[in-house]
Enzyme design. Sequence first.
Site, PDB file in Angstrom:
ATOM      1  CG  LEU A 252      22.884  13.315 -17.690  1.00 45.05           C
ATOM      2  CD1 LEU A 252      22.251  12.216 -16.776  1.00 45.05           C
ATOM      3  CD2 LEU A 252      23.451  12.819 -19.157  1.00 45.05           C
ATOM      4  CB  CYS A 262      37.106  24.199 -23.096  1.00 41.43           C
ATOM      5  SG  CYS A 262      37.980  25.541 -22.182  1.00 41.43           S
TER       6      CYS A 262
HETATM    7  C1  UGA Z   1      34.863  23.028 -19.443  1.00 44.74           C
HETATM    8  C2  UGA Z   1      34.872  21.724 -18.258  1.00 44.74           C
HETATM    9  O1  UGA Z   1      33.533  21.759 -17.761  1.00 44.74           O
HETATM   10  C3  UGA Z   1      36.069  22.088 -17.339  1.00 44.74           C
HETATM   11  O2  UGA Z   1      36.168  21.331 -16.443  1.00 44.74           O
HETATM   12  C4  UGA Z   1      37.451  22.278 -18.277  1.00 44.74           C
HETATM   13  O3  UGA Z   1      38.263  22.796 -17.387  1.00 44.74           O
HETATM   14  C5  UGA Z   1      37.063  23.593 -19.087  1.00 44.74           C
HETATM   15  O4  UGA Z   1      36.103  23.122 -20.282  1.00 44.74           O
HETATM   16  C6  UGA Z   1      38.396  23.512 -19.886  1.00 44.74           C
HETATM   17  O5  UGA Z   1      38.800  22.685 -20.686  1.00 44.74           O
HETATM   18  O6  UGA Z   1      39.059  24.840 -19.647  1.00 44.74           O
HETATM   19  P1  UGA Z   1      33.662  25.356 -19.731  1.00 44.74           P
HETATM   20  O7  UGA Z   1      34.077  25.131 -20.985  1.00 44.74           O
HETATM   21  O8  UGA Z   1      33.937  26.963 -18.804  1.00 44.74           O
HETATM   22  O9  UGA Z   1      34.392  24.346 -19.015  1.00 44.74           O
HETATM   23  O10 UGA Z   1      32.119  25.115 -19.515  1.00 44.74           O
HETATM   24  P2  UGA Z   1      30.994  24.080 -19.257  1.00 44.74           P
HETATM   25  O11 UGA Z   1      30.275  24.679 -17.764  1.00 44.74           O
HETATM   26  O12 UGA Z   1      31.666  22.754 -19.122  1.00 44.74           O
HETATM   27  O13 UGA Z   1      29.760  23.968 -20.355  1.00 44.74           O
HETATM   28  C7  UGA Z   1      30.438  23.838 -21.586  1.00 44.74           C
HETATM   29  C8  UGA Z   1      29.277  23.905 -22.721  1.00 44.74           C
HETATM   30  O14 UGA Z   1      28.452  22.752 -22.336  1.00 44.74           O
HETATM   31  C9  UGA Z   1      28.401  24.990 -22.490  1.00 44.74           C
HETATM   32  O15 UGA Z   1      28.053  25.533 -23.892  1.00 44.74           O
HETATM   33  C10 UGA Z   1      27.018  24.512 -21.714  1.00 44.74           C
HETATM   34  O16 UGA Z   1      25.816  25.521 -22.095  1.00 44.74           O
HETATM   35  C11 UGA Z   1      26.952  23.074 -22.303  1.00 44.74           C
HETATM   36  N1  UGA Z   1      26.242  22.160 -21.249  1.00 44.74           N
HETATM   37  C12 UGA Z   1      26.826  22.012 -20.061  1.00 44.74           C
HETATM   38  C13 UGA Z   1      25.123  21.451 -21.722  1.00 44.74           C
HETATM   39  O17 UGA Z   1      24.599  21.897 -22.830  1.00 44.74           O
HETATM   40  N2  UGA Z   1      24.552  20.744 -20.769  1.00 44.74           N
HETATM   41  C14 UGA Z   1      24.993  20.465 -19.634  1.00 44.74           C
HETATM   42  O18 UGA Z   1      24.415  19.665 -18.969  1.00 44.74           O
HETATM   43  C15 UGA Z   1      26.111  21.155 -19.268  1.00 44.74           C
END
Ligand code: UGA
Length: 439
Positions: A252, A262
């Site tokens: 959030l 991803c």
């Molecule tokens: C995501 C999932 O979290 C993993 O569980 C999954 O295995 C992976 O994709 C995949 O499909 O292989 P990832 O893409 O490494 O992992 O990164 P995240 O930490 O999920 O972040 C994704 C994006 O969301 C980033 O750009 C991050 O900055 C953004 N984000 C994340 C937000 O803007 N707000 C948040 O609160 C959390």
Amino acid sequence: MDLSIIGSGYVGLVSGACFADVGHHVVCVDNNPQKIEALQAGHIPIYEPGLEEVIQRNVAAGRLRFTNSTEDGVDHSEVVFIAVPTPPQADGSVDLSYIERVARDIAAVLKPGQYRVVVDKSTVPVKTGDKVAETIKRYGQKGAEFDVVSNPEFLREGCAVSDLMKPDRIVVGSKSDRALALMQKLYQPFMAPILVTDINSAELIKHAANSFLALKISYINAVSAICEASGADVEKVADGIGMDKRIGRNFLNAGLGYGGSCFPKDIAAFIAISEQLGVPFTLLKEVQRINQSQRERFLKAMRDTLWILRDKKIAVWGLTFKGDTDDIRSSVSIDLIAELIKEGAHVTAYDPKGMDNVRNFKLIPEAKLVDSALEAAQGAEALVIATEWHEFAQVDLSHLKEAMASPMVFDGRNLLNPETMNHLGFHYRSIGRPGAGKG
Ligand code: UGA
């Protein structure tokens, strides 16, 4: 146990290293000879905290090795993982040609009487497992014995090793008792709950989980726009709703929106799958729209303040799609910089780990890349914080103010404290938090 992993990218390599670390014998296979040579010489092709040590330790212990040969991998393993890319196509659907290629490669080397569990770890559309099984049967020798299992991976880049070693859950989709028994044995050292399903459900869990997480991000980003319009504080709102255990505070964090290899791909794929199945998942289109509008609102706020972007000197901190990774795929920062450049701004950027990839892939060639956060800010009329690197929160703010031509900060990841910034005399704008500052 003996296992092989075909595809030594983020998922394959980290999984291989972690399986070896719990005592299994692992062969990592890749068809890129330079990558295998580099790995054999001890060079790790990606940046992932803790990965290098795990690889070194297990190579030294003789539990982990690298090869170009699928036959070598399949011959020496009871369990063969597929962890190759499943890139998006122009219409959002998934290109499964790498998966099909690997299924045929496995079929070509499976020997009769040599039972193998073929496990799909790549993120794939529901029903891909059936296609993999058909393909191996069609191209394999008579008498080849195998089962196909779906075992989606939930690791996050940037904390992949710890996610793999301590997973919330392990999902295993299969109807075969023989395959399930081997999968239980393989995962037993991780001491995590194992959810056994059919193949289709396991495949669907991955797309449904990523879509739900993206939905959470878009939800709070939409709330951030309402906060900006009303003077409320999105972080307080996120804290308040996140304290409800049914909702939870994770994912959030309002910001410039999600990026990476991803979420954008998986949401588009899930939409395409739902449409193919005749049950369009239109909610996810709104998730995509909000994600896109977040960066547009941010750019508008920059234009509102700076008026004309042409010939403005703008510093950007962060190039990767999030902190703690060198991955620049579908990075919001790169898109934002491209837009600033298109509008005539002069961009100087810095990233702790992503600059080599930006140079190698020849992205945003007009941007000047420098060696530190403060160097990027030198003489800048505005600074954009585009990635949530911890290092940026540690920068000495009085040095930053001295370095900049005008102290204007657009914080796309809510990394800095608005009160501190206002107190120091910055003009500071973040996402969904009140107070634009005096500057
Ligand atoms: C995501 C999932 O979290 C993993 O569980 C999954 O295995 C992976 O994709 C995949 O499909 O292989 P990832 O893409 O490494 O992992 O990164 P995240 O930490 O999920 O972040 C994704 C994006 O969301 C980033 O750009 C991050 O900055 C953004 N984000 C994340 C937000 O803007 N707000 C948040 O609160 C959390």
